[in-house]
Write a protein that holds these residues in place. Structure first.
Motif, PDB file in Angstrom:
ATOM      1  N   ASP A  25       0.834  -1.199   0.000  1.00  0.00           N
ATOM      2  CA  ASP A  25       0.000   0.000   0.000  1.00  0.00           C
ATOM      3  C   ASP A  25       0.871   1.252   0.000  1.00  0.00           C
ATOM      4  OD1 ASP A  25      -2.352   1.555   0.138  1.00  0.00           O
ATOM      5  OD2 ASP A  25      -2.305   1.566   2.336  1.00  0.00           O
ATOM      6  N   ASP A  81       0.413   6.880   4.157  1.00  0.00           N
ATOM      7  CA  ASP A  81       0.252   5.586   4.830  1.00  0.00           C
ATOM      8  C   ASP A  81       1.044   5.481   6.137  1.00  0.00           C
ATOM      9  OD1 ASP A  81      -1.094   3.081   4.740  1.00  0.00           O
ATOM     10  OD2 ASP A  81       0.727   2.074   4.072  1.00  0.00           O
ATOM     11  N   HIS A 107      -4.954   6.132   6.263  1.00  0.00           N
ATOM     12  CA  HIS A 107      -6.207   5.444   6.586  1.00  0.00           C
ATOM     13  C   HIS A 107      -6.119   4.751   7.945  1.00  0.00           C
ATOM     14  CE1 HIS A 107      -5.067   1.133   5.421  1.00  0.00           C
ATOM     15  NE2 HIS A 107      -3.980   1.849   5.269  1.00  0.00           N
ATOM     16  N   HIS A 108      -5.179   5.183   8.796  1.00  0.00           N
ATOM     17  CA  HIS A 108      -5.050   4.557  10.114  1.00  0.00           C
ATOM     18  C   HIS A 108      -5.872   5.309  11.155  1.00  0.00           C
ATOM     19  CE1 HIS A 108      -1.378   2.958   8.163  1.00  0.00           C
ATOM     20  NE2 HIS A 108      -1.659   1.893   8.890  1.00  0.00           N
ATOM     21  N   THR A 127      -4.471   3.310   1.872  1.00  0.00           N
ATOM     22  CA  THR A 127      -4.158   4.671   1.434  1.00  0.00           C
ATOM     23  C   THR A 127      -4.420   4.801  -0.063  1.00  0.00           C
ATOM     24  OG1 THR A 127      -2.573   4.962   3.214  1.00  0.00           O
ATOM     25  CG2 THR A 127      -2.311   6.395   1.310  1.00  0.00           C
ATOM     26  N   ASP A 155      -3.359  -4.357   1.077  1.00  0.00           N
ATOM     27  CA  ASP A 155      -3.930  -4.013   2.385  1.00  0.00           C
ATOM     28  C   ASP A 155      -5.229  -4.758   2.679  1.00  0.00           C
ATOM     29  OD1 ASP A 155      -1.879  -2.455   3.303  1.00  0.00           O
ATOM     30  OD2 ASP A 155      -3.161  -0.777   3.870  1.00  0.00           O
TER      31      ASP A 155
HETATM   32 MN    MN Z   1      -1.961   0.947   4.383  1.00  0.00          MN
END
Ligand code: MN
Ligand code: 5GP
Length: 314
Positions: A25, A81, A107-108, A127, A155
């Motif tokens: 990713d 990311d 995207h965390h 991401t 991912d």
């Molecule tokens: Mn990722």
């Protein structure tokens, strides 16, 4: 919400970077943005700085131009990311600290908002999925589509993890229309394993132990194992996924030793356990069902500390 064109516009020198030990990713996202920026803003200089990554990603456009350490000042440092400052590619940290602007796309759920501006979509699979939504679709060519598709594939564990949503599948479909070839990307970069990678997987599986009446499965690979096989940390990817599918387990734990008594921990949850929260207690982070952290000490001490804490969750 800022679109990618707004984020990039006006910057003369742009550095794109990701997280330590970059995965599919991260690499896909960085190379996609580089290709996008190069076409949309031809007057800008766009560098990508990443640690070494799997040679199976070498077919992506721009993989050969990735730099190990940036030099000079950048107008914009775009971090992709990476959820916290300590996860940024180490050699890019000076450029990040002196940049005119810093922007993080991620995207965390555990993103610490370490950049001046941040765009996080915690419900996105990857991401690369986030980036698709920020890009102008008419600017996505086949090379960019391959990068984004690869990131989503990695991912989501090839569209099987619970982060795979309807939007993920719709975007993946669009990326195929735009030129990504699924069979090649999935087989050659996700499922293909070297002989040594398979041997390490075998070792980890033979060693695995169950705890808490089978609710937790745990295994490890030591530095000595890696050295004996002439392997590195990129060769243990996928082991945690195999541990996770052990029937009846709720949590999978995998430890691997980066340097003597320095352990990297991967955690996976099969149901409602929030491993991101547990990882965060140990200074790490990640997603609710896939997270990690680092621990120092002997294997026994690190494993016992983790297992004692995780036992409270099951
Ligand atoms: Mn990722
Ligand atoms: P993996 O187990 O595949 O290395 O990582 C799973 C997820 O947890 C990834 O999304 C990764 O970004 C996150 N993660 C792994 N290790 C760490 C860590 O030490 N700190 C933080 N903040 N996140 C981590």
């Amino acid at each position: 919400m800022k679109r990618l064109d707004d984020i990039l516009s006006g910057a003369g020198r742009i550095l794109v970077t990701g997280h330590v030990r970059p995965d599919g990713d991260c690499v896909g996202a960085c190379l996609a943005v580089r290709a996008y920026a190069a076409a949309a803003f031809p007057e800008a200089q766009v560098d990508v700085c990443l640690e070494p990554f799997s040679p199976t990603f070498d077919f992506l456009k721009g993989s050969g131009d990735v730099i190990a350490a940036p030099e000079g000042a950048y107008d914009l440092v775009l971090v992709l990311d990476a959820s916290s400052f300590d996860r940024i590619t180490e050699s890019a940290v000076p450029a990040f600290q002196t940049a005119g602007r810093t922007f993080c796309i991620d995207h965390h759920v555990t993103n610490t908002m370490f950049a001046q501006e941040t765009h996080v979509e915690a419900e996105a699979s990857s991401t690369c999925e986030v980036l698709f939504g920020l890009m102008r679709e008419d600017r996505i060519d086949a090379e960019i589509a391959r990068c984004l598709y690869l990131g989503i594939v990695h991912d989501t564990g090839v569209f099987k993890h619970s982060n795979t949503g309807e939007r993920t599948m719709r975007i993946a479909g669009r990326l195929i229309s735009l030129g990504a070839v699924p069979a090649r990307i999935i087989d050659d970069t996700f499922y293909a394993k070297t002989f040594v990678q398979n041997r390490l997987l075998g070792r980890a599986l033979v060693r695995a132990q169950l705890f808490c009446d089978g609710a937790i499965v745990c295994s490890w690979i030591s530095k000595e194992d890696l050295d004996r096989e002439g392997a590195g940390s990129q060769d243990i990817e996928g082991i945690i996924d195999q541990l996770r599918v052990t029937q009846g387990t709720r949590i999978a734990v995998f430890l691997y030793e980066l340097a003597l008594n320095e352990w990297k921990v991967s955690l996976r949850a099969n149901d409602t356990v929030d491993v991101a929260a547990v990882a965060a207690e140990f200074g790490g982070g990640g997603h609710v069902k896939a997270a990690g952290c680092s621990l120092s000490g002997s294997l026994n001490d690190c494993a016992n500390t983790l297992l004692e804490r995780l036992a409270q969750e099951v």
